[in-house]
Design a protein around this motif. Structure first.
Motif, PDB file in Angstrom:
ATOM      1  N   SER A 152       0.835  -1.059  -0.119  1.00  0.00           N
ATOM      2  CA  SER A 152       0.103   0.112  -0.095  1.00  0.00           C
ATOM      3  C   SER A 152       0.757   1.245   0.035  1.00  0.00           C
ATOM      4  CB  SER A 152      -0.774   0.115   1.114  1.00  0.00           C
ATOM      5  OG  SER A 152      -0.303   0.320   2.485  1.00  0.00           O
ATOM      6  N   ASP A 153       0.265   2.400  -0.016  1.00  0.00           N
ATOM      7  CA  ASP A 153       0.876   3.817   0.059  1.00  0.00           C
ATOM      8  C   ASP A 153       1.009   4.244   1.337  1.00  0.00           C
ATOM      9  OD1 ASP A 153       1.110   3.932  -3.160  1.00  0.00           O
ATOM     10  OD2 ASP A 153      -0.708   4.653  -3.124  1.00  0.00           O
ATOM     11  N   ASP A 154       0.579   3.651   2.064  1.00  0.00           N
ATOM     12  CA  ASP A 154       0.421   3.961   3.643  1.00  0.00           C
ATOM     13  C   ASP A 154       1.064   2.975   4.664  1.00  0.00           C
ATOM     14  OD1 ASP A 154      -1.353   6.322   3.223  1.00  0.00           O
ATOM     15  OD2 ASP A 154      -2.918   4.757   2.912  1.00  0.00           O
ATOM     16  N   ARG A 199       1.347  -0.480  11.183  1.00  0.00           N
ATOM     17  CA  ARG A 199       1.716  -0.296  12.643  1.00  0.00           C
ATOM     18  C   ARG A 199       1.527  -1.827  13.201  1.00  0.00           C
ATOM     19  NH1 ARG A 199       0.563   4.340  10.781  1.00  0.00           N
ATOM     20  NH2 ARG A 199       1.570   6.344  11.572  1.00  0.00           N
ATOM     21  N   ASP A 200       2.415  -1.741  14.400  1.00  0.00           N
ATOM     22  CA  ASP A 200       2.300  -3.064  15.311  1.00  0.00           C
ATOM     23  C   ASP A 200       2.252  -4.355  14.384  1.00  0.00           C
ATOM     24  OD1 ASP A 200       2.390  -1.352  17.449  1.00  0.00           O
ATOM     25  OD2 ASP A 200       0.485  -0.857  17.262  1.00  0.00           O
ATOM     26  N   VAL A 201       3.180  -4.514  13.561  1.00  0.00           N
ATOM     27  CA  VAL A 201       3.046  -5.562  12.696  1.00  0.00           C
ATOM     28  C   VAL A 201       3.846  -6.729  13.256  1.00  0.00           C
ATOM     29  CG1 VAL A 201       3.951  -6.629  10.384  1.00  0.00           C
ATOM     30  CG2 VAL A 201       3.417  -4.214  10.749  1.00  0.00           C
ATOM     31  N   PRO A 211      12.888  -4.606  -0.543  1.00  0.00           N
ATOM     32  CA  PRO A 211      11.975  -4.954  -1.320  1.00  0.00           C
ATOM     33  C   PRO A 211      12.178  -5.928  -2.465  1.00  0.00           C
ATOM     34  CG  PRO A 211      11.933  -2.434  -0.859  1.00  0.00           C
ATOM     35  CD  PRO A 211      13.007  -3.106  -0.607  1.00  0.00           C
ATOM     36  N   SER A 212      13.196  -5.817  -2.890  1.00  0.00           N
ATOM     37  CA  SER A 212      13.665  -6.730  -4.163  1.00  0.00           C
ATOM     38  C   SER A 212      13.947  -8.266  -3.370  1.00  0.00           C
ATOM     39  CB  SER A 212      14.879  -6.373  -4.876  1.00  0.00           C
ATOM     40  OG  SER A 212      15.998  -6.155  -3.788  1.00  0.00           O
ATOM     41  N   LEU A 223       5.882  -0.018   9.522  1.00  0.00           N
ATOM     42  CA  LEU A 223       6.448  -0.566   8.338  1.00  0.00           C
ATOM     43  C   LEU A 223       5.809  -0.034   6.890  1.00  0.00           C
ATOM     44  CD1 LEU A 223       7.895  -2.985   6.822  1.00  0.00           C
ATOM     45  CD2 LEU A 223       5.755  -4.141   6.620  1.00  0.00           C
ATOM     46  N   GLY A 224       6.943   0.974   6.482  1.00  0.00           N
ATOM     47  CA  GLY A 224       6.468   1.800   5.433  1.00  0.00           C
ATOM     48  C   GLY A 224       5.981   1.202   4.329  1.00  0.00           C
TER      49      GLY A 224
END
Length: 177
Positions: free
Chosen positions: A81-83, A86-88, A106-107, A125-126
């Motif tokens: 996502s683009d957002d 939290r708390d993953v 990411p790769s 997590l961005g």
């Protein structure tokens, strides 16, 4: 005669008005349902962009191409996502938390890259970021009986669970200690 005609005319008008009101009520109910469905779709939009891959690790391959002797799970999470999330965290079965978690490039959504170690739960997590969770090491039977489930909070504050079968559902936030 005029009074009878007026009364019949008024009854006809009342009948038409009741029919119109019933049609409008049905239309409003449909519109409300469409709005609820659109709101639910918006509410789930970010959560549906979170991806989880998992596999058993620590084993070897038999002559038929099956993994044998495995002793833990490796779970990779990608925030598509683009957002931020939290708390993953990932839980195995109902009782076990991940033993280790790493942020990987990411790769490296698949592959051996160990990444940078993080603490649990991962507080942020961005967008586009990837995490790699490892379960504790167990016997094969324990691995088989403790499949992974991802828990995270979306940018809107909704807590979600994504299980190993791909079932996404809203869940209650954990009580704060």
């Amino acid at each position: 005669g005029a009074a009878v005609w007026t009364l019949a005319s008024q009854r006809s008008q009342i009948r038409e008005q009741r029919q119109f009101i019933a049609e409008q009520s049905a239309n409003l109910a449909l519109e409300r349902e469409e709005l609820r469905a659109a709101a639910a779709a918006r509410r789930e939009a970010q959560a549906k962009q979170v991806h989880m891959n998992y596999q058993v690790e620590g084993g070897s391959w038999d002559s038929e191409g099956n993994v044998v002797g495995y002793d833990h799970w490796e779970v990779r999470i990608r925030n598509g996502s683009d957002d931020p999330l939290r708390d993953v965290e990932v839980r195995f079965g109902t009782a076990y938390l991940a033993a280790e978690v790493y942020e990987v490039p990411p790769s490296a959504f698949s592959g051996p890259n160990p990444g940078e170690r993080r603490s649990l739960p991962v507080h942020l997590l961005g967008p586009g970021r990837v995490l790699r969770f490892l379960s504790p090491q167990w016997s094969e039977a324990t691995v088989d009986n403790n499949r992974p489930t991802l828990f995270f909070t979306d940018d809107g504050g909704v807590r979600w669970a994504l299980d190993w079968q791909g079932k996404l559902e809203e869940t209650q936030p954990e009580p704060q200690a």
